[in-house]
Scaffold this active site. Sequence first.
Site, mmCIF file in Angstrom:
data_model
loop_
_atom_site.group_PDB
_atom_site.id
_atom_site.type_symbol
_atom_site.label_atom_id
_atom_site.label_comp_id
_atom_site.label_asym_id
_atom_site.label_seq_id
_atom_site.Cartn_x
_atom_site.Cartn_y
_atom_site.Cartn_z
ATOM 1 N N SER A 15 0.807 -1.224 0.000
ATOM 2 C CA SER A 15 0.000 0.000 0.000
ATOM 3 C C SER A 15 0.837 1.270 0.000
ATOM 4 C CB SER A 15 -0.947 0.005 1.211
ATOM 5 O OG SER A 15 -0.199 -0.016 2.420
ATOM 6 N N ASP A 54 -2.891 -10.065 6.412
ATOM 7 C CA ASP A 54 -2.085 -9.807 7.602
ATOM 8 C C ASP A 54 -1.050 -10.921 7.724
ATOM 9 O OD1 ASP A 54 -0.988 -9.411 10.102
ATOM 10 O OD2 ASP A 54 -2.895 -9.299 11.169
ATOM 11 N N SER A 132 15.314 -7.150 2.862
ATOM 12 C CA SER A 132 16.099 -7.043 4.084
ATOM 13 C C SER A 132 16.421 -5.575 4.317
ATOM 14 C CB SER A 132 17.363 -7.908 3.961
ATOM 15 O OG SER A 132 18.145 -7.832 5.134
ATOM 16 N N TYR A 146 15.589 -4.203 15.566
ATOM 17 C CA TYR A 146 15.300 -4.171 14.126
ATOM 18 C C TYR A 146 16.408 -4.876 13.353
ATOM 19 C CZ TYR A 146 14.291 -2.428 9.464
ATOM 20 O OH TYR A 146 14.016 -2.352 8.121
ATOM 21 N N ALA A 148 18.324 -7.145 14.455
ATOM 22 C CA ALA A 148 18.231 -8.578 14.755
ATOM 23 C C ALA A 148 17.223 -9.263 13.835
ATOM 24 C CB ALA A 148 17.836 -8.788 16.219
ATOM 25 N N LYS A 150 16.450 -8.320 10.803
ATOM 26 C CA LYS A 150 16.996 -8.362 9.445
ATOM 27 C C LYS A 150 18.158 -9.359 9.341
ATOM 28 C CE LYS A 150 14.045 -5.589 7.673
ATOM 29 N NZ LYS A 150 13.026 -6.126 6.734
#
Length: 271
Positions: A15, A54, A132, A146, A148, A150
Amino acid sequence: MKRNSGKTAIVTGASSGIGRASAEALAKAGFTVFGTSRRTTSKGPSGVIMLTGDVTDDASVAAVVKSVIDETGRIDLLVNNAGSGLSGGAEEFSTEEAKALFDVNVFGIARMTRAVLPTMRAQGQGRIVNISSVLGLVPTPYMALYSATKFAVEGYSESLDHEVREFGIRVVLVEPGFTNTSFEQNRTLPDQPMPLYDRARAKVDAYFRKLAATGDSAELVADVVLKAAQDRSPKTRYLAGKNAHQLNMLRRLMPAQLFDMSLRKEMSLPV
């Protein structure tokens, strides 16, 4: 069941931002593209069929994949783009907030991937592109959780690629640098903030916002996603954007201590 002569793609988180730009780029390239968003929207990307999905819900994921198969009879490409941002000291987040981040950024990818693999195996071909981040290569202060997620995506993708390659399926990574989208503004903040981190956290946050404001466009990253989707002999990783290439090169070539000092100096943190 309808049959489609072209290729069919699913793009999660389509979106806005990188997901939206990637969905539009794939549609222009001739893919029949289904984009997902957590909330129902009537303003999706141009030429893209939007579905409500979702990635943290097994039933929702299954419903998205079933809708695509019912419509086109195949799934050639999955772009796992849906993700959440979170910044702050690692000590400042509750376990619940950390779990919620991993549920989107890591387990969301795993859910979508498991859902499409049976169809791709039956076809004898397929491509999975996992979005990633350069922070999955270069961890920075106040982005521990964050990064961690990736790093987890990096390891998951490489391992999975080995497992499914014999079925004609490839799994690749796209690693954007700092991108000028609403992602930075929508990052989640600590649910248990600690005043002792306020000054340093504010400096790092200002640094990231500055980089994002002058960062690469979502369309630039989308071009890399399109290349990763179409390369006949895909690479494991595709860096996207100037700062992603620069950071990756500096991390590889500079001595570790020098890189560490340079990073902290850049963020106005004491060396």
